[in-house]
Design a protein around this motif. Structure first.
Motif, short mmCIF file in Angstrom:
data_model
loop_
_atom_site.label_atom_id
_atom_site.label_comp_id
_atom_site.label_asym_id
_atom_site.label_seq_id
_atom_site.Cartn_x
_atom_site.Cartn_y
_atom_site.Cartn_z
N GLY A 210 -26.87 30.32 29.22
CA GLY A 210 -27.74 29.40 29.95
C GLY A 210 -28.17 28.20 29.14
O GLY A 210 -29.08 27.47 29.55
N TRP A 224 -17.36 29.05 28.27
CA TRP A 224 -18.23 30.11 28.77
C TRP A 224 -17.37 31.37 28.95
O TRP A 224 -16.25 31.30 29.48
CB TRP A 224 -18.87 29.71 30.09
N ARG A 288 -20.71 28.21 35.38
CA ARG A 288 -21.36 27.59 34.23
C ARG A 288 -20.52 26.44 33.67
O ARG A 288 -21.05 25.42 33.24
CB ARG A 288 -21.57 28.63 33.13
#
Length: 395
Positions: A210, A224, A288
């Motif tokens: 995050g 990611w 992401r």
């Protein structure tokens, strides 16, 4: 785990006891194991430490496999440790780049350093916490090309290395009950230090998935990684460790192997299209990395609604980068209507997913008072900007 407890564990007596208890179900029979070990004359502190290690070794199996049975852990160290499958990919980057002398700065219990040493890289593992560094020394003892130092990453002279790997501490200090640090400047070492080193030599950095994308330097590869559906990390790779032309990538690891989607930049989203026969939920790593558009085009699918990370189409295409669901019914997002419809279909097992709807799935599921032998997945979301509930089944 405190220093005194570790000292007691790192004795022939302590290590022998850990191995013996690991072969028993200490979780199911804690009282019996404690009574047996105390009757044999072992101290209460040693017994407590041994049982903790036995529990952590079992807990570590998903991350370390068969290696877990010969390692030592701290609670926080295990939680933050890199899975061995992922660590092997990290080590492979250094090997592929021709880098052989690596400093693992912020090594934790030594997961990444183990993978590097297993690939015959000369690795120096460094940790600022004395207990953690000692645990890493034990875990790395079987590897002749590895050494461990108790030091701050900022204080290490890196001139002897041709590559650096940073895993900045992103939680408060301690070995249990740590809390997450939210500001990158509070990491240890700080990202200013990490990025400064990356200006002059190859550097890899492990961060939380995050992490604020606006803070990612423009000259690195950002990858990611998800394992079995869970996004586990963001890796930043600089210099020779970054692949030419790749700035964004999603690495998906599942039972079928390793799958990657890579691009030079964030992909453009596709247009919204009417709800089709299938709904696709992109893997978290894809979301992401902002490569949803690339996945959509490979599926001949469109966005379900603007800004919502669900895709829809009229054909089923298998992909490791998204889960597929067959759309059975569309309902208004109304609790009474949904409760009645679920009851009529005798749905007793319900997977609830939501995007674009301010609903707690656990609370919602409880309100449905589910009964029956059937199962389904319910998406609480938006379809072309309108709230809706989509009853689906996994393909």
């Amino acid at each position: 785990m405190e220093r005194a407890e570790l000292v007691e564990l790192l004795t022939p007596e302590g290590l022998t006891l850990i191995d013996s208890v690991s072969e028993t179900d200490a979780t199911a029979n804690v009282v019996g194991v404690v009574s047996r070990l105390r009757a044999d004359g072992h101290s209460p502190s040693l017994v407590a430490g041994v049982l903790t290690q036995a529990r952590l070794r079992r807990k570590a199996v998903p991350k370390f496999g068969e290696f877990a049975s010969r390692m030592l852990f701290t609670e926080a160290g295990l939680e933050q440790a890199t899975r061995l499958r992922v660590a092997a990919l990290h080590a492979g980057r250094f090997g592929a780049a021709g880098l052989s002398r690596v400093a693992d700065l912020g090594c934790g219990i030594g997961g990444d350093a183990m993978a590097m040493a297993a690939m015959d890289l000369d690795v120096t593992a460094v940790d600022a916490d004395e207990v953690t560094a000692t645990v890493a020394s034990y875990n790395l003892a079987p590897f002749p090309t590895a050494e461990v130092r108790h030091a701050r990453a900022e204080d290490v002279d890196t001139s002897a290395f041709d590559g650096l790997y940073f895993d900045p501490a992103r939680r408060t200090s301690g070995h249990t009950n740590t809390t997450r640090l939210t500001r990158p400047e509070d990491y240890s070492p700080s990202l200013d230090v990490v990025f400064h080193r990356a200006e002059t030599m190859p550097v890899g950095v492990k961060l939380g998935p995050g992490f604020d994308r606006s803070l990612i330097p423009a000259d690195c590869e950002a990858q990611w990684v998800s394992v079995d559906g869970q996004v586990v990390e963001l890796g930043l790779w600089f210099g020779a460790l970054a692949r030419p032309g790749v700035r964004r990538s999603a690495l998906v690891i599942d039972v079928d192997g390793t799958h990657e989607l890579a691009a030079a930049q964030d992909s453009d989203d596709v247009d919204v299209q009417p709800l089709g026969e299938y709904l696709y939920e992109p893997d978290g790593a894809v979301i992401r990395a902002r490569l949803i558009g690339d996945v959509a085009r490979s599926l001949n699918a469109g966005m379900l609604s603007p800004g919502i990370a669900y895709l829809t189409g009229n054909e089923h295409v298998h992909t490791p980068f998204a889960s597929a669901f067959r759309v059975l019914e569309r309902f208004p997002l109304d609790e009474r209507t949904l409760k009645r419809e679920l009851a009529q279909r005798e749905i007793g097992t319900l997977e609830v997913k939501k995007r674009g709807a301010d609903i707690d799935p656990a609370v919602f599921r409880k309100k449905m008072a589910l009964r029956g032998s059937q199962s389904a997945t319910l998406f609480l979301t938006r379809v072309d900007n309108k709230h809706a509930a989509l009853l689906c089944e996994r393909v």
